[in-house]
Scaffold this active site. Sequence first.
Site, short mmCIF file in Angstrom:
data_model
loop_
_atom_site.label_atom_id
_atom_site.label_comp_id
_atom_site.label_asym_id
_atom_site.label_seq_id
_atom_site.Cartn_x
_atom_site.Cartn_y
_atom_site.Cartn_z
CB THR A 116 17.00 -24.41 36.94
OG1 THR A 116 16.39 -23.68 35.67
CG2 THR A 116 15.99 -24.43 37.31
CG ASP A 202 7.11 -19.57 38.19
OD1 ASP A 202 6.37 -19.12 37.70
OD2 ASP A 202 7.86 -19.92 36.65
NE ARG A 264 4.70 -18.63 35.17
CZ ARG A 264 5.64 -18.39 34.45
NH1 ARG A 264 5.54 -17.01 33.59
NH2 ARG A 264 6.78 -17.80 34.72
CD1 TRP A 266 7.34 -25.03 33.40
CD2 TRP A 266 8.27 -26.74 35.44
NE1 TRP A 266 8.77 -25.77 33.57
CE2 TRP A 266 9.41 -26.19 34.60
CE3 TRP A 266 8.32 -26.92 37.08
CZ2 TRP A 266 10.65 -26.75 34.57
CZ3 TRP A 266 9.44 -27.82 36.98
CH2 TRP A 266 10.26 -28.24 35.95
#
Length: 352
Positions: A116, A202, A264, A266
């Site tokens: 990522t 996200d 949400r 992480w």
Amino acid sequence: MRRRTLLAAGAASTVAAVTALPARPAGARHRRGLTVAADGSGDVDGIQAAVDAVPSGNPSTFTIAIRPGTYPGQVIVPADKPHIVFRGLCADPSRVVITDDRANGTPRPDGGTWGTSGSASVTISGADFTARNLTFANSFDEAAHPEITNRQAVAVLTRADRLVFDNVRFLANQDTLYVNSPDVATVSRAYFRNCHVEGDVDFIFGRGTAVFDRCEIRSLDRGSTTNNGYVTAASTDLQNPYGFLVVRSRLTGAVAPGTVYLGRPWHPSNDPNAIAQTVIRDSWLGPHLNPAPWTDFGTWSWRDARYAEYANRGPGAATGADRPQLTAAQAAALTPRAYLTGPDGWSPMRWS
């Protein structure tokens, strides 16, 4: 649907080979800026070449003026080169585009995949960085690469403190904007003013402290009738009271009503101290948002995170048991100034 067309009026389709800067005469004063042009009419024709020309330990503002065009290739702003300014030479940010096209699962030439962080089109590790009037994009084409299942594709990764983005677009799909810091114990602040951030899953995430002021935050359509993604995935450290603040902004999306979540929590590497902190206040919320807009991340419950709203409006705004709201006293304390000032008194905006 996923293929992104980057509009850059007058842009060259490719960038020529990097041109070396001419040698300065002995004793000449160091230049405090240079111009990048894709057509070869500037000092250099690539963004990384311009960054490479900035001296290590740069002590004051060094402006990299960027003429309209599309500039492909990864860009790294290292930690030893602070005070850099990327300035698009056009009021329209769509005319200056810095882009790359790799994802988490894209194979590396030397083996393995990029991951990522490694997928980021632009990585900013130099403090006191500023960008104005331009676009950062990751143009990885999900539909063209069904063999790649790890599709996180970052447009910008920040790892530094006191960053300013003014009239900047951030374009990608999953994990567009990674607002991070050098390590868990270090607070790194970023101010986004009059920006456009878009993506699906996200697409604003990380442990950094960030204020999004008068921005458009746009959710892209994943083609689902139930879940078209998550706007935020903060991983704020428990010791940091300030994660993400969205204020005086618009949350939009041309997707099915009620199919996008605000966030949400992480927990990188299942870190129990990564307790997301996100506040959405004084903003317009579109009908694309789920009526219960905060949701769990795996086994991590959203109710343990530090989520709140305040004085929002629009068809996606509501109150209730699944919509934690700030009190007036809490709202007075959770302002852009509180998030950004810090012990050094940083003031990137005219407080209002």
